[in-house]
Design an enzyme around this catalytic site. Structure first.
Site, PDB file in Angstrom:
ATOM      1  CG  ASN A 207      -0.197  -0.037   2.514  1.00 23.60           C
ATOM      2  OD1 ASN A 207       0.465   0.928   2.886  1.00 23.60           O
ATOM      3  ND2 ASN A 207      -0.276  -1.160   3.216  1.00 23.60           N
ATOM      4  CG  ASP A 275      -6.446  -5.405   6.561  1.00 21.72           C
ATOM      5  OD1 ASP A 275      -5.970  -5.332   7.708  1.00 21.72           O
ATOM      6  OD2 ASP A 275      -7.050  -4.461   6.014  1.00 21.72           O
ATOM      7  CE  LYS A 285       8.117 -11.592 -14.223  1.00 24.81           C
ATOM      8  NZ  LYS A 285       8.778 -10.920 -15.324  1.00 24.81           N
ATOM      9  CE  LYS A 340      -7.121  -3.364  15.016  1.00 24.39           C
ATOM     10  NZ  LYS A 340      -6.293  -3.942  13.973  1.00 24.39           N
TER      11      LYS A 340
HETATM   12  O1  C5P Z   1      -8.670  -1.434  11.423  1.00 20.86           O
HETATM   13  P1  C5P Z   1      -7.201  -1.753  11.282  1.00 20.86           P
HETATM   14  O2  C5P Z   1      -6.969  -3.228  11.491  1.00 20.86           O
HETATM   15  O3  C5P Z   1      -6.610  -1.253  10.013  1.00 20.86           O
HETATM   16  O4  C5P Z   1      -6.495  -0.992  12.518  1.00 20.86           O
HETATM   17  C1  C5P Z   1      -5.398  -0.176  12.390  1.00 20.86           C
HETATM   18  C2  C5P Z   1      -4.457  -0.339  13.547  1.00 20.86           C
HETATM   19  O5  C5P Z   1      -4.108  -1.704  13.725  1.00 20.86           O
HETATM   20  C3  C5P Z   1      -3.132   0.358  13.318  1.00 20.86           C
HETATM   21  O6  C5P Z   1      -2.613   0.740  14.568  1.00 20.86           O
HETATM   22  C4  C5P Z   1      -2.278  -0.732  12.684  1.00 20.86           C
HETATM   23  O7  C5P Z   1      -0.890  -0.499  12.880  1.00 20.86           O
HETATM   24  C5  C5P Z   1      -2.749  -1.958  13.428  1.00 20.86           C
HETATM   25  N1  C5P Z   1      -2.682  -3.218  12.669  1.00 20.86           N
HETATM   26  C6  C5P Z   1      -1.740  -4.183  12.988  1.00 20.86           C
HETATM   27  N2  C5P Z   1      -1.727  -5.382  12.320  1.00 20.86           N
HETATM   28  C7  C5P Z   1      -2.626  -5.649  11.367  1.00 20.86           C
HETATM   29  C8  C5P Z   1      -3.592  -4.685  11.023  1.00 20.86           C
HETATM   30  C9  C5P Z   1      -3.590  -3.462  11.680  1.00 20.86           C
HETATM   31  O8  C5P Z   1      -0.898  -3.936  13.860  1.00 20.86           O
HETATM   32  N3  C5P Z   1      -2.589  -6.808  10.734  1.00 20.86           N
END
Ligand code: C5P
Length: 395
Positions: A207, A275, A285, A340
């Site tokens: 990204n 994600d 490749k 979280k």
């Molecule tokens: O909703 P989202 O999962 O994108 O949440 C963002 C927050 O979660 C940010 O602090 C990001 O650094 C953390 N994050 C993470 N690992 C992931 C996805 C998001 O640490 N796989």
């Protein structure tokens, strides 16, 4: 605590005038400053100004009988807690990288066993020249830390990277190196940048995260005296002075790097972690073929923030997550806080002009106890405010 001592080497560049203000800031903070003024430096500031502000005599000559009999260059190089070079000219950097010892400043840098912090200042072309790039890499590998240079208008009329960092920023970097701030003795873990998930040996899913806010937070925590581990995805940001950087590619590598950096007092997850990743990274490749384009199957990546925030002996006391939202910012941030298991969510509305990729940020801090709305400020200022808030919480 014993008085802390900085040996300040002032090189020959227009930015040398800023070394006077830096000296004043250091003295005001009760730090002893012993100045070494190069011959070129003396073309820009006078020994008298430097000496008056430092409240010490100025050393300049390697072969001066009085200098050597009062304090030899070896003793000079060992009598400080930190050696600061400001401005660090292209010439001084080249000399230090090569280990030359033709004058007092270079000899001091070669003879010292103390940490060295350089604040480079030079014309943008000189800064970008492959020779300076090589010298910078060598000095970094030798353990020298850097503050700046900044981007901006230059005395020579050009514009670009090469302006010496402002005295206040050099002062903060010095305080961090002297390990003297409200985060002194603390370990802060920061994630920043995107992750890159391999599809095959040449292709990745990633990204557009620049890493700017995360790097600013790592820098701010180091300036407040923390030991900082910065786990960074692929970005083109310079490593902040005094920060230990671990470069990774994938989310799984980021998680492993974070876990091996524990224990930490605080964890700030700023990274834009992918994600999902392709369920399988092909060993060769992928080729265009008769079968048409490949169909990708994605699997979910581990959530680093949620993993670090989970209860356990290693859980950092303060775990901070970030949320970029486009609507109902507070509501979504609250939901994320619960999902979280972290302590605060720093939330911003990315539909606001200038937030994505811009210099400023407007954030709110959502915690179990309430919401703090912060005024729009440059990302570095938001980072410093957050670092101070972490320090208060850990105190
Ligand atoms: O909703 P989202 O999962 O994108 O949440 C963002 C927050 O979660 C940010 O602090 C990001 O650094 C953390 N994050 C993470 N690992 C992931 C996805 C998001 O640490 N796989």
């Amino acid at each position: 605590m014993a008085e802390q001592r900085v040996l300040l080497i002032v090189g020959g560049g227009v930015a040398a005038y800023k070394a006077l203000e830096l000296t004043r800031l250091l003295r005001k903070a009760g730090i002893a400053v012993r100045p070494v003024l190069t011959r070129a430096g003396a073309e820009f500031v006078t020994p008298l100004s430097l000496s008056a502000l430092a409240e010490d005599r100025v050393y300049s000559e390697l072969f001066s009988l009085t200098d050597e009999s009062e304090m030899g260059h070896i003793q000079l190089s060992r009598s400080a807690d930190l050696i600061v070079v400001a401005p660090a000219t292209a010439d001084l950097m080249a000399k230090a990288a090569q280990g030359l010892a033709g004058d007092l400043a270079a000899t001091t840098l070669l003879a010292t066993d103390k940490p060295v912090l350089m604040a480079p200042a030079m014309n943008v072309r000189m800064w970008e020249h492959p020779a300076t790039r090589r010298n910078l890499a060598t000095l970094k590998a030798d353990g020298v830390s850097f503050v700046g240079p900044d981007e901006g208008a230059m005395a020579c009329g050009e514009f670009g990277e090469g302006r010496m960092a402002e005295p206040a920023a050099i002062f903060d970097a010095i305080m961090a190196r002297l390990n003297d701030g409200p985060l002194k003795g603390r370990h802060v873990l920061v994630t920043a940048g995107p992750t890159a998930e391999a599809l095959d040996p040449v292709r990745v899913l990633t990204n557009r995260s620049s890493g700017a806010q995360g790097f600013a937070i790592a820098d701010a925590c180091a300036r407040l005296g923390a030991r900082v581990t910065l786990v960074a995805g692929p970005v083109s940001q310079p490593t902040p002075a005094g920060v230990t950087r671990i470069d990774i590619q994938s989310a799984r590598e980021m998680l492993a790097a974070c876990q091996s950096a524990l224990p930490a007092d605080a964890a700030v997850c700023v990274a834009a972690v992918a994600d999902w990743r392709p369920d399988e990274a092909f060993g060769v490749k992928l080729k265009k073929g008769k079968g048409g384009p490949p169909v990708l199957t994605l699997v979910e990546n581990p959530d680093i923030l949620a993993t670090l925030a989970a209860k356990g002996a290693d859980r950092p006391k303060v775990v901070v997550g970030f949320a970029a939202e486009t609507n109902d910012v507070e509501m979504h941030a609250r939901a994320k806080l619960t999902r979280k298991g972290c302590d605060w969510i720093v939330a911003n509305d990315v539909t606001q002009p200038g937030v994505m990729g811009g210099a400023d940020n407007t954030v709110m801090i959502v915690s179990k106890t309430g919401v703090e709305r912060w005024e729009t400020a440059p990302k570095a200022a938001v980072a410093m405010k957050l670092a101070r808030k972490i320090a208060e919480d850990l105190a």
